[in-house]
Write a protein that holds these residues in place. Structure first.
Motif, PDB file in Angstrom:
ATOM      1  N   PHE A 188      76.542  40.213  15.557  1.00  0.00           N
ATOM      2  CA  PHE A 188      77.961  40.431  15.312  1.00  0.00           C
ATOM      3  C   PHE A 188      78.769  39.380  16.064  1.00  0.00           C
ATOM      4  N   VAL A 189      79.731  38.739  15.366  1.00  0.00           N
ATOM      5  CA  VAL A 189      80.582  37.721  15.982  1.00  0.00           C
ATOM      6  C   VAL A 189      81.989  38.269  16.208  1.00  0.00           C
ATOM      7  N   SER A 190      82.575  38.806  15.136  1.00  0.00           N
ATOM      8  CA  SER A 190      83.948  39.302  15.243  1.00  0.00           C
ATOM      9  C   SER A 190      84.294  40.164  14.040  1.00  0.00           C
ATOM     10  N   SER A 191      85.464  40.767  14.135  1.00  0.00           N
ATOM     11  CA  SER A 191      85.979  41.579  13.044  1.00  0.00           C
ATOM     12  C   SER A 191      87.484  41.398  13.017  1.00  0.00           C
ATOM     13  N   GLU A 192      88.034  41.297  11.831  1.00  0.00           N
ATOM     14  CA  GLU A 192      89.489  41.200  11.718  1.00  0.00           C
ATOM     15  C   GLU A 192      89.966  42.117  10.608  1.00  0.00           C
ATOM     16  N   ILE A 193      91.174  42.610  10.784  1.00  0.00           N
ATOM     17  CA  ILE A 193      91.799  43.438   9.757  1.00  0.00           C
ATOM     18  C   ILE A 193      92.644  42.522   8.884  1.00  0.00           C
ATOM     19  N   LEU A 194      92.458  42.611   7.579  1.00  0.00           N
ATOM     20  CA  LEU A 194      93.254  41.792   6.662  1.00  0.00           C
ATOM     21  C   LEU A 194      94.699  42.274   6.679  1.00  0.00           C
ATOM     22  N   SER A 195      95.610  41.329   6.673  1.00  0.00           N
ATOM     23  CA  SER A 195      97.033  41.665   6.639  1.00  0.00           C
ATOM     24  C   SER A 195      97.435  42.063   5.222  1.00  0.00           C
ATOM     25  N   GLY A 196      98.575  42.710   5.107  1.00  0.00           N
ATOM     26  CA  GLY A 196      99.103  43.072   3.793  1.00  0.00           C
ATOM     27  C   GLY A 196      99.316  41.852   2.915  1.00  0.00           C
ATOM     28  N   ASP A 197      99.769  40.739   3.522  1.00  0.00           N
ATOM     29  CA  ASP A 197      99.969  39.500   2.764  1.00  0.00           C
ATOM     30  C   ASP A 197      98.637  38.967   2.236  1.00  0.00           C
ATOM     31  N   ASP A 198      97.596  39.024   3.073  1.00  0.00           N
ATOM     32  CA  ASP A 198      96.268  38.579   2.637  1.00  0.00           C
ATOM     33  C   ASP A 198      95.755  39.442   1.481  1.00  0.00           C
ATOM     34  N   ILE A 199      95.953  40.737   1.596  1.00  0.00           N
ATOM     35  CA  ILE A 199      95.492  41.659   0.551  1.00  0.00           C
ATOM     36  C   ILE A 199      96.206  41.357  -0.761  1.00  0.00           C
ATOM     37  N   GLU A 200      97.518  41.145  -0.701  1.00  0.00           N
ATOM     38  CA  GLU A 200      98.287  40.835  -1.914  1.00  0.00           C
ATOM     39  C   GLU A 200      97.847  39.499  -2.512  1.00  0.00           C
ATOM     40  N   ALA A 201      97.636  38.497  -1.676  1.00  0.00           N
ATOM     41  CA  ALA A 201      97.181  37.185  -2.168  1.00  0.00           C
ATOM     42  C   ALA A 201      95.815  37.312  -2.841  1.00  0.00           C
ATOM     43  N   ASN A 202      94.929  38.116  -2.242  1.00  0.00           N
ATOM     44  CA  ASN A 202      93.600  38.315  -2.830  1.00  0.00           C
ATOM     45  C   ASN A 202      93.682  39.053  -4.157  1.00  0.00           C
ATOM     46  N   LYS A 203      94.611  40.008  -4.267  1.00  0.00           N
ATOM     47  CA  LYS A 203      94.796  40.716  -5.545  1.00  0.00           C
ATOM     48  C   LYS A 203      95.176  39.736  -6.650  1.00  0.00           C
ATOM     49  N   LYS A 204      96.057  38.808  -6.328  1.00  0.00           N
ATOM     50  CA  LYS A 204      96.495  37.823  -7.330  1.00  0.00           C
ATOM     51  C   LYS A 204      95.334  36.921  -7.746  1.00  0.00           C
ATOM     52  N   ILE A 205      94.529  36.516  -6.785  1.00  0.00           N
ATOM     53  CA  ILE A 205      93.352  35.689  -7.096  1.00  0.00           C
ATOM     54  C   ILE A 205      92.400  36.479  -7.990  1.00  0.00           C
ATOM     55  N   MET A 206      92.193  37.754  -7.675  1.00  0.00           N
ATOM     56  CA  MET A 206      91.297  38.592  -8.483  1.00  0.00           C
ATOM     57  C   MET A 206      91.840  38.788  -9.893  1.00  0.00           C
ATOM     58  N   GLU A 207      93.140  38.922 -10.032  1.00  0.00           N
ATOM     59  CA  GLU A 207      93.741  39.063 -11.369  1.00  0.00           C
ATOM     60  C   GLU A 207      93.460  37.823 -12.218  1.00  0.00           C
ATOM     61  N   VAL A 208      93.618  36.643 -11.627  1.00  0.00           N
ATOM     62  CA  VAL A 208      93.330  35.397 -12.339  1.00  0.00           C
ATOM     63  C   VAL A 208      91.840  35.331 -12.684  1.00  0.00           C
ATOM     64  N   ASP A 209      90.982  35.661 -11.709  1.00  0.00           N
ATOM     65  CA  ASP A 209      89.534  35.679 -11.953  1.00  0.00           C
ATOM     66  C   ASP A 209      89.182  36.620 -13.100  1.00  0.00           C
ATOM     67  N   GLU A 210      89.784  37.816 -13.111  1.00  0.00           N
ATOM     68  CA  GLU A 210      89.486  38.796 -14.156  1.00  0.00           C
ATOM     69  C   GLU A 210      89.976  38.326 -15.523  1.00  0.00           C
ATOM     70  N   GLU A 211      91.135  37.666 -15.569  1.00  0.00           N
ATOM     71  CA  GLU A 211      91.630  37.113 -16.836  1.00  0.00           C
ATOM     72  C   GLU A 211      90.665  36.064 -17.375  1.00  0.00           C
ATOM     73  N   GLN A 212      90.229  35.161 -16.493  1.00  0.00           N
ATOM     74  CA  GLN A 212      89.278  34.125 -16.900  1.00  0.00           C
ATOM     75  C   GLN A 212      87.956  34.752 -17.331  1.00  0.00           C
ATOM     76  N   TYR A 213      87.528  35.772 -16.592  1.00  0.00           N
ATOM     77  CA  TYR A 213      86.287  36.464 -16.932  1.00  0.00           C
ATOM     78  C   TYR A 213      86.391  37.089 -18.325  1.00  0.00           C
ATOM     79  N   LEU A 214      87.487  37.805 -18.576  1.00  0.00           N
ATOM     80  CA  LEU A 214      87.657  38.452 -19.884  1.00  0.00           C
ATOM     81  C   LEU A 214      87.675  37.440 -21.016  1.00  0.00           C
ATOM     82  N   SER A 215      88.333  36.327 -20.795  1.00  0.00           N
ATOM     83  CA  SER A 215      88.387  35.284 -21.817  1.00  0.00           C
ATOM     84  C   SER A 215      86.986  34.733 -22.102  1.00  0.00           C
TER      85      SER A 215
END
Length: 184
Positions: free
Chosen positions: A147-174
């Motif tokens: 074990f090295v470390s642990s961090e809690i993702l911020s709300g901004d990080d979570i929102e940014a990741n959601k947007k990346i996942m939405e783009v990934d899912e759109e590309q996947y569906l296509s």
């Protein structure tokens, strides 16, 4: 030695290789990735819970490792695990392989219904980017993890990741739609 990441709802200093689902892609084990950004995107929000990204160092020396690429051998192993069959690669401490891209459609379930052939199912599972998972399968492997470390993702990080996942899912569906049309 490699650096690996695991996301979830708690800080995990000492992973339990027997806690995970038996019917996951690479069978029961502790799942990690060597891509921090992917570990961050993989996490899903849960009401009242923080999302942690745990960082580890994995010493590979002395471990029995099986590495898969997207091919028929990988497909057969994932299919076997998803059907909760006995793990026929239990002699390995660590198994590394691509994630089966069927998070939106249950490709293997559709295959078992007779709608898809094995070759067609494999083509669909290979749609999209190829992210690798590094699965610790044995206590010996867990002992090689520090074990090295642990961090809690911020709300901004979570929102940014959601947007990346939405783009990934759109590309996947296509791409999924294109491959399905080619199969028909």
């Amino acid at each position: 030695m490699i650096r690996v990441y695991h996301s979830g709802y708690e800080k995990i200093r000492e992973p339990d290789v027997h806690r995970g689902r038996k019917n996951a892609d690479l069978g029961q084990g502790f799942y990690t990735t060597d891509k921090r950004e992917f570990a961050c995107r993989w996490a899903r929000e849960k009401t009242g819970s923080d999302i942690y990204v745990n960082t580890y160092e994995l010493e590979l020396e002395g471990l029995n490792i099986k590495k898969f690429e997207r091919n028929e051998e990988w497909f057969r192993y994932v299919f076997s695990n998803r059907r909760s069959m006995p793990d026929y690669l239990s002699e390995y401490d660590v198994i590394i392989g691509p994630i089966a891209n069927d998070t939106i459609y249950d490709t293997l379930g559709i295959m078992t219904s007779g709608y898809l052939s094995d070759d067609e199912a494999m083509k669909l599972l290979c749609v999209g980017p190829c992210y690798h998972q590094i699965t610790l399968k044995t206590l010996k492997a867990a002992e090689h993890l520090r074990f090295v470390s642990s961090e809690i993702l911020s709300g901004d990080d979570i929102e940014a990741n959601k947007k990346i996942m939405e783009v990934d899912e759109e590309q996947y569906l296509s791409e999924f739609t294109r491959v399905m049309e080619e199969l028909n």
